[in-house]
Design a protein around this motif. Structure first.
Motif, short mmCIF file in Angstrom:
data_model
loop_
_atom_site.label_atom_id
_atom_site.label_comp_id
_atom_site.label_asym_id
_atom_site.label_seq_id
_atom_site.Cartn_x
_atom_site.Cartn_y
_atom_site.Cartn_z
N SER A 5 -16.75 44.46 2.12
CA SER A 5 -17.23 43.37 2.98
C SER A 5 -16.84 43.67 4.41
CB SER A 5 -16.64 42.02 2.54
OG SER A 5 -15.26 41.99 2.79
N GLU A 36 -10.37 42.24 -1.20
CA GLU A 36 -11.77 42.25 -1.63
C GLU A 36 -11.91 41.53 -2.97
OE1 GLU A 36 -14.16 42.88 0.18
OE2 GLU A 36 -13.78 44.52 1.57
N ASP A 73 -11.72 37.62 -2.22
CA ASP A 73 -12.95 37.06 -1.64
C ASP A 73 -12.70 35.73 -0.93
OD1 ASP A 73 -15.67 36.90 -1.04
OD2 ASP A 73 -16.12 35.78 -2.88
#
Length: 408
Positions: free
Chosen positions: A30, A85, A88
Protein backbone atom coordinates in the motif's frame (compact mmCIF):
# COMPACT_ATOMS: atom_id res chain seq x y z
CA UNK A 1 16.01 3.79 -6.43
CA UNK A 2 17.59 6.47 -4.22
CA UNK A 3 21.37 6.55 -4.52
CA UNK A 4 23.71 8.34 -2.19
CA UNK A 5 27.43 9.01 -2.37
CA UNK A 6 27.68 11.36 0.62
CA UNK A 7 30.02 10.31 3.40
CA UNK A 8 27.62 11.84 5.94
CA UNK A 9 24.11 11.29 4.58
CA UNK A 10 21.20 13.06 6.21
CA UNK A 11 18.48 11.21 8.14
CA UNK A 12 16.10 12.01 5.27
CA UNK A 13 18.41 10.37 2.75
CA UNK A 14 18.86 7.28 4.90
CA UNK A 15 15.11 7.10 5.53
CA UNK A 16 14.44 7.08 1.80
CA UNK A 17 17.14 4.46 1.22
CA UNK A 18 15.52 2.20 3.82
CA UNK A 19 12.09 2.70 2.25
CA UNK A 20 13.58 1.94 -1.18
CA UNK A 21 15.11 -1.26 0.19
CA UNK A 22 11.76 -2.40 1.61
CA UNK A 23 9.89 -1.40 -1.56
CA UNK A 24 12.33 -3.23 -3.85
CA UNK A 25 11.66 -6.47 -1.98
CA UNK A 26 7.95 -6.21 -2.67
CA UNK A 27 7.01 -5.76 0.98
CA UNK A 28 4.99 -2.58 0.61
CA UNK A 29 1.55 -3.38 -0.75
CA UNK A 30 0.00 0.00 0.00
CA UNK A 31 1.20 3.50 -0.77
CA UNK A 32 0.11 4.64 2.70
CA UNK A 33 2.51 2.36 4.59
CA UNK A 34 5.38 3.30 2.27
CA UNK A 35 4.61 6.98 2.79
CA UNK A 36 4.64 6.51 6.57
CA UNK A 37 8.10 4.94 6.38
CA UNK A 38 9.32 7.91 4.35
CA UNK A 39 7.86 10.29 6.95
CA UNK A 40 8.65 8.94 10.44
CA UNK A 41 12.22 9.55 11.69
CA UNK A 42 13.38 6.21 13.12
CA UNK A 43 16.64 7.61 14.51
CA UNK A 44 14.75 9.73 17.05
CA UNK A 45 13.59 6.50 18.70
CA UNK A 46 17.13 5.09 18.86
CA UNK A 47 19.17 7.75 20.66
CA UNK A 48 22.84 6.88 20.89
CA UNK A 49 22.64 4.50 17.92
CA UNK A 50 24.76 5.31 14.87
CA UNK A 51 22.63 7.02 12.24
CA UNK A 52 23.35 4.40 9.59
CA UNK A 53 22.50 1.59 12.03
CA UNK A 54 19.27 3.34 12.94
CA UNK A 55 18.17 3.11 9.28
CA UNK A 56 19.67 -0.29 8.48
CA UNK A 57 17.24 -3.16 7.76
CA UNK A 58 18.12 -5.01 10.95
CA UNK A 59 17.05 -5.51 14.56
CA UNK A 60 18.47 -3.10 17.13
CA UNK A 61 18.45 -4.56 20.65
CA UNK A 62 17.62 -1.91 23.23
CA UNK A 63 17.29 -3.69 26.60
CA UNK A 64 18.77 -6.82 28.15
CA UNK A 65 17.71 -9.02 31.04
CA UNK A 66 19.84 -10.11 33.97
CA UNK A 67 20.94 -13.21 32.03
CA UNK A 68 22.15 -11.10 29.11
CA UNK A 69 19.30 -12.01 26.77
CA UNK A 70 17.47 -9.29 24.86
CA UNK A 71 14.08 -8.42 26.35
CA UNK A 72 13.27 -5.45 24.11
CA UNK A 73 14.36 -4.32 20.67
CA UNK A 74 13.51 -2.26 17.62
CA UNK A 75 12.29 -4.87 15.16
CA UNK A 76 13.68 -5.23 11.67
CA UNK A 77 11.96 -2.49 9.62
CA UNK A 78 11.05 -5.03 6.95
CA UNK A 79 9.04 -7.04 9.48
CA UNK A 80 7.51 -3.84 10.86
CA UNK A 81 6.32 -2.98 7.34
CA UNK A 82 4.95 -6.49 6.73
CA UNK A 83 2.96 -6.45 9.96
CA UNK A 84 1.59 -2.97 9.28
CA UNK A 85 0.43 -4.19 5.88
CA UNK A 86 -1.26 -7.09 7.66
CA UNK A 87 -2.90 -4.68 10.12
CA UNK A 88 -4.36 -2.41 7.40
CA UNK A 89 -4.90 0.69 9.52
CA UNK A 90 -7.32 3.18 7.98
CA UNK A 91 -7.74 6.90 8.75
CA UNK A 92 -9.81 7.39 11.90
CA UNK A 93 -9.05 3.96 13.36
CA UNK A 94 -8.55 3.42 17.06
CA UNK A 95 -5.47 1.23 17.53
CA UNK A 96 -4.04 -0.64 20.52
CA UNK A 97 -0.43 -1.82 20.52
CA UNK A 98 0.87 -4.39 23.02
CA UNK A 99 4.59 -3.77 23.38
CA UNK A 100 5.58 -0.12 22.97
CA UNK A 101 9.30 -0.83 22.66
CA UNK A 102 10.99 2.26 21.27
CA UNK A 103 7.71 3.90 20.19
CA UNK A 104 8.64 3.83 16.50
CA UNK A 105 5.86 1.45 15.51
CA UNK A 106 3.28 3.49 17.41
CA UNK A 107 4.48 6.57 15.56
CA UNK A 108 4.01 4.86 12.19
CA UNK A 109 0.52 3.79 13.24
CA UNK A 110 -0.37 7.31 14.34
CA UNK A 111 0.69 8.53 10.91
CA UNK A 112 -1.55 5.90 9.30
CA UNK A 113 -4.56 6.56 11.58
CA UNK A 114 -4.35 10.28 10.93
CA UNK A 115 -5.65 13.17 13.04
CA UNK A 116 -9.06 11.55 13.52
CA UNK A 117 -7.59 8.27 14.79
CA UNK A 118 -6.01 7.40 18.12
CA UNK A 119 -3.16 5.08 19.09
CA UNK A 120 -2.61 3.57 22.54
CA UNK A 121 0.60 1.64 23.21
CA UNK A 122 1.46 -0.36 26.35
CA UNK A 123 4.71 -1.65 27.78
CA UNK A 124 5.44 -3.47 31.02
CA UNK A 125 8.61 -1.52 31.87
CA UNK A 126 8.39 2.10 32.95
CA UNK A 127 11.83 2.93 31.52
CA UNK A 128 10.70 1.78 28.08
CA UNK A 129 7.47 3.76 28.44
CA UNK A 130 9.41 6.91 29.29
CA UNK A 131 11.82 6.38 26.38
CA UNK A 132 8.93 5.82 23.96
CA UNK A 133 7.29 9.05 25.16
CA UNK A 134 10.53 10.95 24.60
CA UNK A 135 10.86 9.57 21.08
CA UNK A 136 7.26 10.38 20.22
CA UNK A 137 7.62 13.89 21.61
CA UNK A 138 10.82 14.46 19.62
CA UNK A 139 9.11 13.23 16.44
CA UNK A 140 6.06 15.44 17.04
CA UNK A 141 3.53 12.67 17.81
CA UNK A 142 2.65 13.43 21.42
CA UNK A 143 -0.98 12.49 20.75
CA UNK A 144 -0.01 8.80 21.08
CA UNK A 145 -1.06 7.52 24.50
CA UNK A 146 1.75 5.51 26.15
CA UNK A 147 0.80 3.39 29.17
CA UNK A 148 2.80 1.27 31.61
CA UNK A 149 1.08 -2.03 32.36
CA UNK A 150 0.68 -5.70 31.57
CA UNK A 151 -0.23 -5.91 27.90
CA UNK A 152 -2.35 -9.00 28.54
CA UNK A 153 -4.89 -6.68 30.20
CA UNK A 154 -5.09 -4.35 27.22
CA UNK A 155 -6.54 -0.90 27.92
CA UNK A 156 -10.33 -1.09 28.14
CA UNK A 157 -10.74 2.66 28.71
CA UNK A 158 -9.63 3.36 25.14
CA UNK A 159 -11.62 0.61 23.47
CA UNK A 160 -13.17 -0.84 21.55
CA UNK A 161 -10.33 -0.85 19.03
CA UNK A 162 -10.57 -1.23 15.28
CA UNK A 163 -7.06 -2.68 15.26
CA UNK A 164 -4.91 -4.44 17.87
CA UNK A 165 -1.29 -5.37 17.26
CA UNK A 166 1.07 -7.33 19.49
CA UNK A 167 4.80 -6.83 19.04
CA UNK A 168 6.13 -9.61 21.27
CA UNK A 169 5.94 -13.37 20.96
CA UNK A 170 2.55 -14.33 22.45
CA UNK A 171 1.88 -17.80 23.81
CA UNK A 172 -1.84 -17.08 24.06
CA UNK A 173 -4.60 -14.77 22.85
CA UNK A 174 -5.53 -12.89 26.01
CA UNK A 175 -9.24 -12.67 26.81
CA UNK A 176 -8.94 -8.88 27.15
CA UNK A 177 -7.84 -8.56 23.52
CA UNK A 178 -10.94 -10.41 22.35
CA UNK A 179 -13.14 -8.21 24.52
CA UNK A 180 -11.54 -4.94 23.40
CA UNK A 181 -11.54 -5.67 19.65
CA UNK A 182 -14.41 -3.97 17.85
CA UNK A 183 -16.85 -5.98 15.76
CA UNK A 184 -15.28 -6.41 12.33
CA UNK A 185 -11.87 -5.48 13.75
CA UNK A 186 -8.49 -7.06 13.11
CA UNK A 187 -5.83 -8.32 15.49
CA UNK A 188 -2.26 -8.97 14.34
CA UNK A 189 -0.28 -11.06 16.79
CA UNK A 190 2.96 -13.12 16.57
CA UNK A 191 1.70 -16.38 18.04
CA UNK A 192 4.08 -18.98 19.42
CA UNK A 193 2.38 -21.96 17.81
CA UNK A 194 4.87 -24.37 19.34
CA UNK A 195 7.13 -24.44 22.41
CA UNK A 196 10.15 -24.76 20.13
CA UNK A 197 9.79 -21.11 19.11
CA UNK A 198 7.86 -21.58 15.86
CA UNK A 199 6.21 -18.18 15.56
CA UNK A 200 3.86 -16.74 12.96
CA UNK A 201 2.45 -13.23 12.76
CA UNK A 202 -1.25 -13.91 12.23
CA UNK A 203 -3.85 -11.38 11.08
CA UNK A 204 -7.09 -12.41 12.79
CA UNK A 205 -10.38 -10.93 11.66
CA UNK A 206 -13.23 -11.00 14.14
CA UNK A 207 -15.61 -12.76 11.80
CA UNK A 208 -18.29 -13.33 14.45
CA UNK A 209 -18.46 -13.38 18.25
CA UNK A 210 -16.24 -16.15 19.56
CA UNK A 211 -14.48 -16.80 16.25
CA UNK A 212 -11.51 -15.12 14.59
CA UNK A 213 -9.95 -16.25 11.31
CA UNK A 214 -6.48 -15.59 9.87
CA UNK A 215 -5.58 -16.26 6.26
CA UNK A 216 -2.28 -14.38 6.51
CA UNK A 217 0.75 -15.84 8.29
CA UNK A 218 4.26 -14.36 8.32
CA UNK A 219 7.32 -16.24 9.54
CA UNK A 220 8.88 -14.11 12.26
CA UNK A 221 10.74 -14.10 15.53
CA UNK A 222 10.12 -11.95 18.61
CA UNK A 223 11.30 -11.76 22.18
CA UNK A 224 8.67 -13.50 24.35
CA UNK A 225 5.90 -11.45 25.84
CA UNK A 226 6.46 -10.85 29.53
CA UNK A 227 3.93 -10.49 32.31
CA UNK A 228 1.05 -12.76 33.24
CA UNK A 229 1.08 -14.67 29.94
CA UNK A 230 4.84 -15.35 29.83
CA UNK A 231 5.65 -18.88 28.73
CA UNK A 232 9.11 -20.43 28.59
CA UNK A 233 9.80 -23.25 26.16
CA UNK A 234 11.91 -26.30 26.93
CA UNK A 235 15.44 -26.94 25.70
CA UNK A 236 17.59 -30.04 25.68
CA UNK A 237 21.38 -29.98 25.29
CA UNK A 238 22.31 -32.60 22.70
CA UNK A 239 26.03 -31.87 22.52
CA UNK A 240 28.40 -28.97 22.86
CA UNK A 241 27.07 -26.18 20.65
CA UNK A 242 23.89 -28.15 19.78
CA UNK A 243 20.54 -27.50 21.50
CA UNK A 244 17.08 -28.91 20.78
CA UNK A 245 14.03 -26.72 21.44
CA UNK A 246 11.13 -29.02 22.27
CA UNK A 247 7.38 -28.96 22.74
CA UNK A 248 6.74 -32.08 24.82
CA UNK A 249 6.73 -32.28 28.56
CA UNK A 250 9.76 -34.05 30.11
CA UNK A 251 9.97 -37.60 28.77
CA UNK A 252 12.37 -40.42 27.97
CA UNK A 253 13.71 -38.25 25.16
CA UNK A 254 15.42 -36.05 27.76
CA UNK A 255 17.68 -38.94 28.67
CA UNK A 256 18.06 -40.72 25.34
CA UNK A 257 18.22 -38.05 22.64
CA UNK A 258 21.69 -36.75 23.60
CA UNK A 259 22.93 -40.28 22.91
CA UNK A 260 21.43 -40.18 19.42
CA UNK A 261 24.25 -38.06 18.01
CA UNK A 262 26.71 -40.81 18.92
CA UNK A 263 25.13 -42.93 16.18
CA UNK A 264 26.32 -42.45 12.58
CA UNK A 265 24.28 -40.10 10.42
CA UNK A 266 21.80 -41.72 8.04
CA UNK A 267 20.98 -39.52 5.03
CA UNK A 268 17.97 -39.67 2.73
CA UNK A 269 17.85 -37.24 -0.20
CA UNK A 270 14.30 -36.96 -1.45
CA UNK A 271 14.84 -35.55 -4.93
CA UNK A 272 12.52 -32.68 -4.00
CA UNK A 273 13.88 -29.44 -5.43
CA UNK A 274 13.47 -26.10 -3.72
CA UNK A 275 14.52 -22.77 -5.17
CA UNK A 276 15.63 -19.96 -2.91
CA UNK A 277 12.80 -17.75 -4.18
CA UNK A 278 9.98 -20.26 -3.61
CA UNK A 279 7.42 -19.60 -0.83
CA UNK A 280 8.07 -22.70 1.27
CA UNK A 281 8.54 -21.02 4.65
CA UNK A 282 5.58 -22.80 6.25
CA UNK A 283 6.90 -26.34 5.75
CA UNK A 284 7.83 -26.55 9.44
CA UNK A 285 4.31 -25.56 10.53
CA UNK A 286 2.91 -28.11 8.10
CA UNK A 287 5.02 -30.81 9.78
CA UNK A 288 3.69 -29.74 13.17
CA UNK A 289 0.12 -29.98 11.86
CA UNK A 290 0.64 -33.63 10.87
CA UNK A 291 0.85 -34.45 14.58
CA UNK A 292 4.53 -35.38 14.41
CA UNK A 293 6.78 -34.80 17.41
CA UNK A 294 8.47 -31.62 16.28
CA UNK A 295 11.46 -29.66 17.57
CA UNK A 296 14.01 -27.09 16.37
CA UNK A 297 17.71 -27.80 16.41
CA UNK A 298 20.05 -24.88 17.06
CA UNK A 299 23.60 -25.68 15.96
CA UNK A 300 26.47 -23.25 16.34
CA UNK A 301 29.22 -22.66 13.84
CA UNK A 302 31.61 -25.02 15.61
CA UNK A 303 29.19 -27.96 15.45
CA UNK A 304 28.51 -27.26 11.78
CA UNK A 305 32.19 -26.88 10.92
CA UNK A 306 32.93 -30.22 12.58
CA UNK A 307 30.11 -31.81 10.56
CA UNK A 308 28.37 -32.98 13.71
CA UNK A 309 24.99 -31.67 12.52
CA UNK A 310 24.02 -29.51 9.55
CA UNK A 311 20.30 -28.66 9.88
CA UNK A 312 18.81 -26.42 7.20
CA UNK A 313 18.75 -22.80 8.26
CA UNK A 314 15.68 -22.14 6.13
CA UNK A 315 13.32 -23.72 8.68
CA UNK A 316 15.47 -22.90 11.71
CA UNK A 317 16.55 -26.48 12.28
CA UNK A 318 13.19 -28.23 11.85
CA UNK A 319 13.49 -31.70 13.42
CA UNK A 320 11.24 -34.70 14.07
CA UNK A 321 12.06 -37.09 16.89
CA UNK A 322 10.98 -40.03 19.01
CA UNK A 323 12.25 -41.22 22.40
CA UNK A 324 15.63 -42.36 21.05
CA UNK A 325 16.27 -40.84 17.63
CA UNK A 326 15.94 -37.62 15.66
CA UNK A 327 15.74 -36.58 12.00
CA UNK A 328 16.32 -33.03 10.79
CA UNK A 329 15.71 -31.30 7.46
CA UNK A 330 18.77 -30.55 5.35
CA UNK A 331 19.46 -28.86 2.03
CA UNK A 332 22.27 -29.29 -0.48
CA UNK A 333 22.80 -27.04 -3.51
CA UNK A 334 22.19 -28.45 -6.98
CA UNK A 335 23.89 -25.61 -8.87
CA UNK A 336 26.66 -23.08 -8.46
CA UNK A 337 24.58 -19.94 -8.59
CA UNK A 338 25.04 -17.42 -5.76
CA UNK A 339 22.94 -17.65 -2.56
CA UNK A 340 19.47 -16.28 -3.10
CA UNK A 341 19.26 -17.78 -6.58
CA UNK A 342 20.20 -21.39 -5.94
CA UNK A 343 18.17 -24.56 -6.27
CA UNK A 344 18.59 -27.09 -3.46
CA UNK A 345 17.60 -30.68 -2.90
CA UNK A 346 15.62 -31.36 0.26
CA UNK A 347 16.87 -34.16 2.45
CA UNK A 348 16.68 -35.77 5.89
CA UNK A 349 19.61 -36.57 8.16
CA UNK A 350 18.87 -38.88 11.09
CA UNK A 351 20.76 -40.13 14.15
CA UNK A 352 19.91 -42.77 16.72
CA UNK A 353 18.97 -46.45 16.96
CA UNK A 354 15.71 -45.81 15.07
CA UNK A 355 17.28 -43.26 12.72
CA UNK A 356 16.76 -45.26 9.52
CA UNK A 357 13.06 -45.74 10.24
CA UNK A 358 12.53 -42.14 11.36
CA UNK A 359 14.33 -40.80 8.27
CA UNK A 360 12.08 -42.85 6.00
CA UNK A 361 8.95 -41.64 7.80
CA UNK A 362 10.08 -38.02 7.57
CA UNK A 363 10.94 -38.36 3.87
CA UNK A 364 7.47 -39.77 3.24
CA UNK A 365 5.92 -36.74 4.93
CA UNK A 366 8.05 -34.43 2.78
CA UNK A 367 6.80 -36.14 -0.39
CA UNK A 368 3.22 -35.66 0.83
CA UNK A 369 3.93 -31.98 1.39
CA UNK A 370 5.58 -31.67 -2.03
CA UNK A 371 2.46 -32.93 -3.81
CA UNK A 372 0.52 -29.81 -2.78
CA UNK A 373 2.98 -27.32 -1.26
CA UNK A 374 0.20 -25.37 0.46
CA UNK A 375 1.26 -21.70 0.54
CA UNK A 376 -0.66 -20.36 3.55
CA UNK A 377 -2.45 -21.90 6.52
CA UNK A 378 -5.92 -20.86 7.58
CA UNK A 379 -5.88 -20.51 11.36
CA UNK A 380 -9.10 -20.12 13.32
CA UNK A 381 -9.25 -19.03 16.96
CA UNK A 382 -12.03 -19.77 19.43
CA UNK A 383 -12.14 -18.79 23.11
CA UNK A 384 -10.93 -21.36 25.62
CA UNK A 385 -13.76 -23.57 26.76
CA UNK A 386 -15.30 -23.84 23.30
CA UNK A 387 -16.60 -27.43 22.99
CA UNK A 388 -14.86 -29.67 20.46
CA UNK A 389 -18.02 -29.95 18.35
CA UNK A 390 -18.04 -26.15 17.86
CA UNK A 391 -14.41 -25.90 16.76
CA UNK A 392 -13.45 -25.39 13.15
CA UNK A 393 -11.82 -28.47 11.59
CA UNK A 394 -8.05 -28.89 11.55
CA UNK A 395 -5.02 -29.52 13.71
CA UNK A 396 -5.71 -28.23 17.20
CA UNK A 397 -3.55 -26.05 19.42
CA UNK A 398 -4.94 -25.43 22.91
CA UNK A 399 -3.92 -22.49 25.05
CA UNK A 400 -5.28 -21.24 28.40
CA UNK A 401 -7.20 -18.42 26.68
CA UNK A 402 -7.86 -19.76 23.19
CA UNK A 403 -8.25 -22.86 21.04
CA UNK A 404 -6.68 -22.69 17.57
CA UNK A 405 -7.17 -24.90 14.53
CA UNK A 406 -4.87 -25.07 11.50
CA UNK A 407 -5.91 -26.21 8.01
CA UNK A 408 -4.15 -25.93 4.64
Amino acid sequence: MTTNTDTNPSPEQLRDELADHIRDRGIFTSARVERAFRTVPRHLFLPGVDLRDAYAPKVVKTKYGADGSAISSASNPKLVAEMLEQLDIQPGHRVLEIGAGTGFNACLMAELAGPDGHVVTIDIDDDLVQAARRGLRAAGYEQVEVICGDGADGHPAGGPYDRIIVTAGAWDLAAAWWQQLAEGGRMVVPVLLHDSGLTRSLAFDLAQPGRMVSTSALVCGFVPMRGSTFHAGRTLQLAEDVVLHLNDHPSEADQNLPQALKHPAHQVWTGIQIRDDQPVGHLDLWLVSTGSRFARMAAGADARDRGLVTPALRWAGATLYDDTSLAYLALRPLDNRPPGLQTHQLGVIAHGPEGVKLAAQTAELLHQWDEERPPQPVITAHPAGTPDVQLSPGYRIDRPGARLTVVW
